[in-house]
Design an enzyme around this catalytic site. Structure first.
Site, PDB file in Angstrom:
ATOM      1  N   ALA A  69       0.842  -1.208   0.000  1.00  0.00           N
ATOM      2  CA  ALA A  69       0.000   0.000   0.000  1.00  0.00           C
ATOM      3  C   ALA A  69       0.874   1.253   0.000  1.00  0.00           C
ATOM      4  CB  ALA A  69      -0.909   0.005   1.232  1.00  0.00           C
ATOM      5  N   ASP A  70       0.695   2.103  -1.006  1.00  0.00           N
ATOM      6  CA  ASP A  70       1.387   3.404  -0.960  1.00  0.00           C
ATOM      7  C   ASP A  70       0.452   4.415  -0.294  1.00  0.00           C
ATOM      8  OD1 ASP A  70      -0.524   4.015  -2.854  1.00  0.00           O
ATOM      9  OD2 ASP A  70       0.866   3.996  -4.550  1.00  0.00           O
ATOM     10  N   SER A  71       0.881   5.671  -0.252  1.00  0.00           N
ATOM     11  CA  SER A  71       0.081   6.663   0.478  1.00  0.00           C
ATOM     12  C   SER A  71      -1.321   6.823  -0.125  1.00  0.00           C
ATOM     13  CB  SER A  71       0.807   8.011   0.498  1.00  0.00           C
ATOM     14  OG  SER A  71       1.064   8.454  -0.819  1.00  0.00           O
TER      15      SER A  71
ATOM     16  N   ALA B  77      -3.035   4.516  -1.800  1.00  0.00           N
ATOM     17  CA  ALA B  77      -3.830   3.329  -1.482  1.00  0.00           C
ATOM     18  C   ALA B  77      -4.306   3.370  -0.029  1.00  0.00           C
ATOM     19  CB  ALA B  77      -3.008   2.077  -1.743  1.00  0.00           C
ATOM     20  N   SER B  78      -3.460   3.929   0.847  1.00  0.00           N
ATOM     21  CA  SER B  78      -3.855   4.015   2.260  1.00  0.00           C
ATOM     22  C   SER B  78      -5.079   4.901   2.431  1.00  0.00           C
ATOM     23  CB  SER B  78      -2.695   4.590   3.092  1.00  0.00           C
ATOM     24  OG  SER B  78      -1.569   3.778   2.955  1.00  0.00           O
TER      25      SER B  78
END
Lengths: 420, 78
Positions: B34-36, B38-39
């Site tokens: 998860a990147d920012s 996706a978070s």
């Protein structure tokens, strides 16, 4: 005689552009609706009425003693003017008989003597207007009131021409390179002192005048077609700025722009098309952000206004982008897109929907809260600092109110996206 | 379905990972990619699934699936 410029109950038809300013602070042409009204009236004592949460910010700009002062209505005769009036080819005399002027049953202006005011009871501006409407004779006038955001674009070219005609010292007072080309009448160009028109720039006045204000820089390989206005300290970095554009102060523009208003302190620093659009303050359009202003079937464009689709009855309508909103590289805005304030549009090469609410991050076709409101405020402060402007406590309080005003709408779109 | 199952279903759907690869000690960033962005989407998806409103700062401090389950369970219990 006190002259009152007020915003009526239709301010929300122009959301998101009016979340952070009274309706009469919107631009149409080189100047705002208020500036045009003041120019039409001439020398007078002006006072302003607006929504309460906007007052602290605009009191700093217009004068504390000038904003939302109810006692002004009681102290002298009053000429009250609807701030949605487009004061072009229209004249209101400061002095004249008492009465109300209406256009399509909407108040354009009213004039009333102090002795008549003393006979009515009111505790706010709305009550004042209702009271005088019941006692004054009325007449119908042909006036343009701005009903919807696209009306600003429809009248923009005409407004620029009018603004040009009111400049007192028209002429080329700044630097104009002898390697820049002028197409058309040179007398239709105003270049204010401190501005620089660099080599290989084309200024085309074939279809209208060009206003270049103080300390503007037009960099090489920029073509500007009139009617056009560029306000102080803005810069153009190349491309084709087609007819009918009004660029506010401290903007950076490049690419293809047509029939659009950029309010001020905003960047469209890269290639990409912007047409028939109104861009608020502190907006950044990422590289290759492009908006559509014409549907492929040439039918009239519908836009979301207060949660409902409204038919503009116009087939050329672009985007309306609220203050502090940013778009990512390659953002594609569909015809008639309405993007709220302080939002962040991150797209993956697909068209974004017709409406994106305020204070959200639009990611991968989902409306989300992003990193939250505090993070948005920090970003805004950082962006403003780059132009040596401070986000004041008054600004923050105004934004806080706008955040609350848009909460329900935002919640609806967030849930809608993730449940569909 | 339990809260744990619902959390894991949302994670699988949002982060496009197999359900069986999602463990309670799976780290959203290191293990599930998860990147920012996706978070942020994940938080929004949890809010929609559980009909709750999360504080963004607190929600984005959650590092693992197990912590997310606990965080959401606490919200539901309140």
């Amino acid at each position: 005689m006190n002259v009152i410029i007020f915003e009526d109950q239709n301010f929300d038809n122009l959301y998101p552009l009016t979340y952070l300013r009274p309706i009469y602070e919107l631009k149409c042409g080189h100047t705002t609706l208020r500036e045009k009204i003041e120019r039409m009236i001439g020398k007078a004592s002006f006072y302003y009425f607006m929504r309460d949460y906007l007052a602290p910010v605009f009191a700093k700009k217009l004068g504390k003693e000038k904003v939302n002062q109810l006692e002004v209505l009681k102290s002298d005769a009053v000429l009250i003017i609807n701030g949605r009036l487009l004061a072009i080819d229209f004249k209101i005399d400061l002095e004249g008989p008492d009465g109300i002027a209406l256009s399509n049953n909407q108040l354009v202006y009213a004039r009333i003597r102090k002795t008549a005011i003393e006979k009515i009871q009111f505790e706010n501006l709305n009550e004042f207007i209702t009271a005088i409407a019941s006692i004054l004779p009325s007449k119908n006038v042909m006036a343009t009131l701005i009903d919807y955001p696209w009306n600003l674009i429809q009248n923009n070219s005409k407004a620029i021409v009018d603004d040009f005609n009111h400049i007192e010292d028209i002429g080329i007072h700044g630097y104009l390179s002898n390697q820049a080309a002028i197409v058309g009448d040179k007398n239709l160009i105003h270049i204010a002192p401190g501005s620089s028109i660099q080599p290989f720039v084309t200024l085309d006045t074939s279809n209208g005048p060009i206003i270049i204000e103080k300390d503007v820089i037009i960099h090489p390989y920029t073509q500007i077609e009139g009617p056009h206005a560029m306000d102080e300290q803005s810069q153009a970095f190349g491309g084709n700025i087609r007819a009918g554009c009004a660029i506010g102060p401290v903007c950076r523009v490049r690419g293809e722009i047509e029939e659009s208003i950029i309010h001020g302190y905003s960047n469209k620093h890269h290639d990409g098309f912007l047409g028939h659009a109104y861009v608020g303050e502190w907006v950044n359009l990422g590289a290759f952000t492009t908006n559509s202003d014409l549907k492929n079937d040439y039918t009239s464009v519908q836009l979301y206004i207060k949660g409902e689709l409204v038919d503009s009855q116009d087939m050329k309508v672009g985007s309306f982008i609220g203050d502090h909103t940013k778009t990512s590289i390659g953002t594609l805005l569909t015809t008639g897109a309405v993007i709220g304030i302080m939002s962040n549009i991150v797209t993956a090469g697909t068209l974004i929907p017709k409406f994106v609410p305020s204070f959200c991050w639009f990611i991968n076709n989902h409306v989300t809260k992003g990193f939250g409101y505090r993070h948005m405020l920090t970003t805004a402060a950082r962006a403003m600092e780059r132009r040596k402007v401070q986000l004041t406590p008054e600004d923050e309080a105004m934004l806080n109110t706008a955040f609350e005003l848009t909460k329900e709408e935002r919640g609806f779109w967030i849930k809608k996206g993730f449940r569909s | 379905m339990t809260v744990e199952e619902r959390v894991k279903n949302v994670v699988a759907q949002q982060l496009k990972v197999n359900l069986e690869d999602i463990k309670n000690n799976s780290d959203f960033v290191k293990d599930l990619g998860a990147d920012s962005m996706a978070s942020i989407e994940l938080v929004a998806a949890f809010e929609a699934e559980f009909d709750v409103e999360m504080d963004e700062d607190a929600a984005l401090k959650v590092k693992t699936v197990g912590e997310a389950i606990k965080f959401i369970q606490n919200m539901l219990d309140q």
